[in-house]
Design a protein around this motif. Structure first.
Motif, short mmCIF file in Angstrom:
data_model
loop_
_atom_site.label_atom_id
_atom_site.label_comp_id
_atom_site.label_asym_id
_atom_site.label_seq_id
_atom_site.Cartn_x
_atom_site.Cartn_y
_atom_site.Cartn_z
N SER A 6 -4.19 21.47 8.28
CA SER A 6 -4.98 20.95 7.18
C SER A 6 -4.15 20.88 5.91
O SER A 6 -3.03 21.41 5.84
CB SER A 6 -6.21 21.84 6.94
OG SER A 6 -5.81 23.06 6.36
N ALA A 7 -4.72 20.26 4.88
CA ALA A 7 -4.03 20.16 3.59
C ALA A 7 -3.79 21.53 2.98
O ALA A 7 -2.88 21.71 2.17
CB ALA A 7 -4.85 19.29 2.63
N TYR A 23 -10.09 19.83 10.88
CA TYR A 23 -10.14 19.71 9.43
C TYR A 23 -10.02 18.24 9.03
O TYR A 23 -9.36 17.45 9.71
CB TYR A 23 -9.03 20.51 8.77
CG TYR A 23 -9.26 22.00 8.76
CD1 TYR A 23 -9.84 22.63 7.66
CD2 TYR A 23 -8.90 22.79 9.85
CE1 TYR A 23 -10.06 24.00 7.64
CE2 TYR A 23 -9.11 24.16 9.84
CZ TYR A 23 -9.69 24.76 8.74
OH TYR A 23 -9.90 26.11 8.73
N GLU A 24 -10.63 17.90 7.87
CA GLU A 24 -10.56 16.54 7.30
C GLU A 24 -10.86 15.48 8.35
O GLU A 24 -10.01 14.65 8.69
CB GLU A 24 -9.17 16.29 6.67
CG GLU A 24 -8.91 17.12 5.43
CD GLU A 24 -7.80 18.15 5.64
OE1 GLU A 24 -6.96 17.92 6.52
OE2 GLU A 24 -7.79 19.16 4.92
N ARG A 28 -15.71 14.94 6.61
CA ARG A 28 -16.00 16.35 6.43
C ARG A 28 -14.71 17.11 6.15
O ARG A 28 -13.65 16.76 6.67
CB ARG A 28 -16.65 16.96 7.68
CG ARG A 28 -18.15 16.97 7.69
CD ARG A 28 -18.73 15.63 7.86
NE ARG A 28 -20.19 15.69 8.01
CZ ARG A 28 -20.96 14.64 7.94
NH1 ARG A 28 -20.44 13.45 7.69
NH2 ARG A 28 -22.26 14.74 8.08
N ASP A 29 -14.82 18.20 5.37
CA ASP A 29 -13.67 19.06 5.15
C ASP A 29 -13.32 19.84 6.41
O ASP A 29 -12.14 20.06 6.71
CB ASP A 29 -13.94 20.04 4.00
CG ASP A 29 -14.15 19.31 2.68
OD1 ASP A 29 -13.59 18.21 2.51
OD2 ASP A 29 -14.88 19.83 1.83
N LYS A 30 -14.35 20.24 7.17
CA LYS A 30 -14.14 21.05 8.37
C LYS A 30 -15.29 20.82 9.34
O LYS A 30 -16.44 20.78 8.94
CB LYS A 30 -14.05 22.53 7.99
CG LYS A 30 -13.82 23.48 9.15
CD LYS A 30 -13.78 24.91 8.65
CE LYS A 30 -13.61 25.90 9.79
NZ LYS A 30 -13.59 27.30 9.30
N SER A 42 -20.39 22.02 10.06
CA SER A 42 -19.49 21.22 9.23
C SER A 42 -19.73 21.56 7.78
O SER A 42 -20.78 22.12 7.42
CB SER A 42 -19.71 19.72 9.47
OG SER A 42 -20.99 19.32 9.00
N ILE A 44 -18.82 20.02 3.59
CA ILE A 44 -18.21 19.15 2.59
C ILE A 44 -18.28 19.92 1.28
O ILE A 44 -19.37 20.16 0.76
CB ILE A 44 -18.95 17.80 2.47
CG1 ILE A 44 -19.00 17.09 3.81
CG2 ILE A 44 -18.29 16.92 1.42
CD1 ILE A 44 -19.83 15.83 3.80
N ASN A 45 -17.12 20.32 0.76
CA ASN A 45 -17.07 21.20 -0.41
C ASN A 45 -17.91 22.45 -0.15
O ASN A 45 -17.66 23.16 0.81
CB ASN A 45 -17.52 20.46 -1.67
CG ASN A 45 -16.60 19.28 -1.99
OD1 ASN A 45 -15.39 19.38 -1.80
ND2 ASN A 45 -17.17 18.19 -2.47
#
Length: 203
Positions: A6-7, A23-24, A28-30, A42, A44-45
Motif C-alpha cells: 500500500s501507499a 489496499y486501494e 476503498r482504502d482497504k 472495507s 474509506i477514511n
C-alpha cells in the motif's frame, strides 16, 4: 490473486473469493473478505463498513454517518445534520426526515398507495405512485394525472403533455413540442448568439 504494497508501506495478499486483504481497491482504502460474499469489511477514511452475505446485510459507521441494512426487510441511513432515512420491506415503505437548516421536513411513501414529502421549500404528494402526483414550491408546481398521459408543470420547467395527442416542454434553453406523437415535432434551442429550430414529420 492480489498482492502488493500500500501507499503506507503495508504488504497485502488476497485470493478471491477465499479471503485476504487488498489496499486501494474499488475506491476503498482497504478491503478484507472471507469466502466472499459471506463476510467482508472495507473502509474509506474513517468510514467503516461490514457486510454479511453481501449485498443483503451491512453496517456502516463513521464520524457523521450510520447505516444498517438487512435487505429487503429493514434498513436505515443517517447523516448528521442532513437526513435520517429508513425502509421496511423495500420498496413497500420508505421514510425520510431532513434535518439540515437549508430545507428541513420529511415524509414517507407506501408503494403503491400513498406518499408525501413536505419541507419548508416544497410539498410533494403521490397517490398510486407513480401515476398521480402533485408538487408545489415557490419556483415550481407539477401535476401528473395520471402519469405519463397527463403531465402539467409551471415555473422553472413548463410542461403541458396530453400524450399522445399533444405535448410541450420548456426547460432552460430547450423547448420540445409534438402533435400526434411520434409524428410531428417542433423543437427549439436557444444559444447565446442564435436560435436553432428543428421541425420534423416522422418518418
Amino acid at each position: 490473486y492480489f498482492q502488493g504494497t500500500s501507499a503506507q508501506g503495508d504488504n497485502y495478499l488476497a485470493i478471491f473469493p477465499i479471503g485476504g486483504t487488498i489496499y486501494e481497491f474499488l475506491g476503498r482504502d482497504k478491503v478484507s473478505f472471507v469466502l466472499f460474499p459471506i463476510y467482508g469489511k472495507s473502509n474509506i477514511n474513517d468510514v467503516h463498513t461490514t457486510t454479511v452475505l453481501w449485498p443483503f446485510g451491512s453496517k456502516t459507521s463513521g464520524p457523521r454517518i450510520e447505516r444498517f441494512r438487512v435487505w429487503p426487510v429493514y434498513g436505515m441511513s443517517s447523516l448528521a445534520d442532513e437526513y435520517d432515512k429508513k425502509f421496511v420491506l423495500w420498496p413497500i415503505y420508505s421514510s425520510v426526515k431532513y434535518t439540515n437548516e437549508r430545507n428541513p421536513g420529511g415524509g414517507f411513501i407506501v408503494v403503491p398507495i400513498y406518499g408525501r414529502i413536505v419541507t419548508e421549500r416544497a410539498k410533494n404528494y403521490w397517490l398510486v405512485a407513480p401515476l398521480f402526483r402533485y408538487m408545489h414550491s415557490d419556483e415550481q408546481w407539477i401535476v401528473h394525472a395520471p402519469w405519463p398521459f397527463i403531465q402539467l408543470a409551471d415555473g422553472e420547467m413548463y410542461k403541458r403533455i396530453f400524450w399522445p395527442i399533444y405535448g410541450k416542454k420548456h426547460l432552460g434553453t430547450l423547448t420540445r413540442q409534438y402533435v400526434l406523437w411520434p409524428f410531428l415535432w417542433n423543437n427549439k434551442t436557444e444559444y447565446a448568439r442564435h436560435e436553432q429550430r428543428r421541425r420534423m414529420v416522422v418518418p
